[in-house]
Write an enzyme that holds these catalytic residues in place. Structure first.
Site, PDB file in Angstrom:
ATOM      1  N   GLU A 281       0.863  -1.186   0.000  1.00 51.38           N
ATOM      2  CA  GLU A 281       0.000   0.000   0.000  1.00 51.38           C
ATOM      3  C   GLU A 281       0.890   1.223   0.000  1.00 51.38           C
ATOM      4  OE1 GLU A 281      -2.716   0.286   3.336  1.00 51.38           O
ATOM      5  OE2 GLU A 281      -2.769   2.467   3.196  1.00 51.38           O
ATOM      6  N   GLU A 286      -2.489  12.236   1.973  1.00 47.38           N
ATOM      7  CA  GLU A 286      -3.442  11.808   2.999  1.00 47.38           C
ATOM      8  C   GLU A 286      -3.274  12.573   4.302  1.00 47.38           C
ATOM      9  OE1 GLU A 286      -3.154   7.729   4.369  1.00 47.38           O
ATOM     10  OE2 GLU A 286      -5.314   7.729   4.683  1.00 47.38           O
TER      11      GLU A 286
END
Ligand SMILES: *[C@@H]1O[C@H](CO)[C@@H](O)[C@H](O)[C@H]1NC(C)=O
Ligand SMILES: *[C@@H]1O[C@H](CO)[C@@H](O)[C@H](O)[C@H]1NC(C)=O
Length: 479
Positions: A281, A286
């Site tokens: 990932e 973010e």
């Protein structure tokens, strides 16, 4: 099988905490003391249990976020192989059709999207480091020291219409451009329960279009927003997009003019592989609430670590685990996180300058992420002939030296998420982090993130993405 045992233990503890009813207010690790002030006396016993559990599992909020995956993995905890069973059928098409470099109308591979449901119970490191903490190690290098010969100061969001003629010796070939009226054709609308436990309903494409949650604006940019109905009783409608392209290695550029901001928001532009965390990932853009800085993170299977000479302008996040060990299971899903020092890279700072371009390069040298704000987009990017060698130090560098970029990362898809509350944004509702000067509880006057979301649709007018493009480049020499 240490990690399986650990995962089960953690899940049990998470379930226990959940039953005490105190998890809705889980702060970040460093906010534990502050939380005690708000815990009613009758909850003290439960709180003591919670604290005991927390001392074992400081990253509880992340564990909860990964609960779906842990459940999936628990079925193989006693097996002899570290093979993870999928809870839904295997993707029909794991083999990506080759796309020629000179193809004028590249077609998207027809992979099925729903099968990604199990690999997304993941999310991101919430490793915390307050701004006041000193930078870790000697990696922190001023952004300005990066030199480049080809900066552009006159880029606009609609770049494709103004591509300079200049030729560059780019080693990267543009394969796919997702923009304009066809932007949404390149994504699947993922409409399952949010694995990160946000108070959103991710809607299907029909609902998203009909209710105006997605659109193309007059600049040709793609809009993705959350429902702003003032009062709702359940979850707020939102949109989660999974890119149809499955790729291993490559250079991905994303130009956004605006990103979701404000208390309760948790936006992310990221990518994920199959069988999380086996296929890796990579979180590129973010954060949560009113964060002022971006956090890039990688989460992997056991075995991927970072050397102490990462070459980047960001700084490693700290946590309760080795911050150079990117393995999810071994670090309670802390992973390897790098935070930016540049406050134009996230949130209000990002939106105030009309955003810019994020670049994620994944090749045989490792994984690197750069951020270029609207005033600093290299001309070679605008010209669609990217020259990463001239971009200077990346904001985040995850070199291949102790982490094979094709063993720990493969078959990724691109993802936009826009959730509200949930494990991270809700989990630190009472905690100021990443440049925030007050907590969201203080700022909103609401003790609960969920109550705030359900009673204040008008506060989510800015919880939207405006994306000019996503471009995928491939290389015959760099991968
Ligand atoms: C990128 O190039 C590699 C090597 O040529 C190839 O195997 C891969 O399929 C390409 N990926 C895409 C998405 O075009
Ligand atoms: C595209 O095709 C032209 C003409 O055949 C060729 O000269 C060029 O090298 C090709 N470009 C790439 C990236 O393969």
């Amino acid at each position: 099988m240490v990690h399986s045992t650990t995962a089960l233990t953690l899940f049990t503890a998470a379930a226990l905490l959940s039953s005490t009813g105190v998890t809705a207010h889980l702060p970040g690790r460093d906010g534990l003391a502050a939380r005690h002030a708000h815990v009613p006396a009758h909850k003290k016993a439960a709180s003591a249990v919670a604290d005991a559990a927390r001392s074992l599992i400081p990253d509880l909020e992340k564990i909860r976020r990964g609960a779906d995956d842990i459940l999936a993995r628990s079925s193989v905890a006693s097996g002899s192989k570290q093979k993870t069973k999928r809870r839904v059928k295997k993707r029909k098409n794991t083999c990506v059709p080759q796309v020629g470099f000179n193809v004028t109308n590249p077609t998207s591979p027809g992979s099925s999207s729903s099968a990604w449901a199990t690999s997304t119970a993941t999310a991101t490191a919430t490793a915390t480091q307050s701004d006041s903490q000193s930078k870790i190690g000697n990696e922190h290098i001023a952004t300005g020291s990066a030199t480049s010969t080809a900066w552009s100061s006159a880029s606009s969001a609609a770049q494709s219409s103004s591509v300079p003629n200049q030729q560059y010796n780019s080693l990267w070939n543009l394969e796919e451009t997702w923009s304009g009226n066809s932007f949404f054709d390149h994504w699947d609308f993922w409409n399952h329960n949010d694995p990160t436990h946000g108070v959103v309903n991710y809607v299907d494409a029909g609902t998203a279009w009909n209710e105006g949650l997605v659109s193309i604006n007059d600049k040709g940019n793609a809009i993705m927003k959350v429902d702003t109905t003032q009062w709702i009783s359940g979850n707020r409608k939102s949109v989660r997009l999974h890119g149809k392209l499955v790729f291993t290695g490559g250079l991905v550029l994303m130009d956004a003019v605006h990103m979701p901001v404000g208390c309760a928001t948790w936006p992310a532009w990221w990518q994920n592989g199959p069988n999380w965390p086996i296929g890796g990932e990579i979180d590129i853009l973010e954060g949560v609430n009113n964060f002022k800085i971006n956090q890039v993170s990688v989460h992997t299977d056991n075995g991927c670590t970072m050397p102490d000479n990462q070459k980047h302008t960001g700084y490693l996040t700290t946590g309760n685990f080795d911050n150079r060990n990117c393995a999810s299971y071994a670090t309670s899903n802390q992973g390897c996180g790098v935070r930016d020092a540049d406050q134009t890279a996230y949130g209000d700072g990002f939106n105030n300058i009309g955003g810019g371009v994020y670049a994620m390069k994944w090749d045989k040298y490792g994984i690197n992420v750069w951020w270029f704000n609207r005033n600093n987009i290299p001309a070679d990017i605008t010209a669609e002939q990217p020259m990463p060698d001239q971009w200077g130090l990346p904001m985040a560098n995850f070199p291949s030296t102790q982490c094979d970029p094709y063993k720990y990362f493969y078959d990724n898809i691109n993802i936009f998420t826009s959730t509200l509350c949930g494990d991270w944004a809700g989990g630190i509702w009472n905690y100021a982090d990443a440049g925030e000067t007050e907590t969201c509880a203080q700022k909103t006057g609401y003790a609960s993130c969920e109550d705030y979301v359900r009673n204040n649709g008008d506060k989510f007018q800015n919880a939207y993405w405006e994306v000019a493009y996503v471009k995928y480049f491939n290389s015959t020499t760099e991968l």
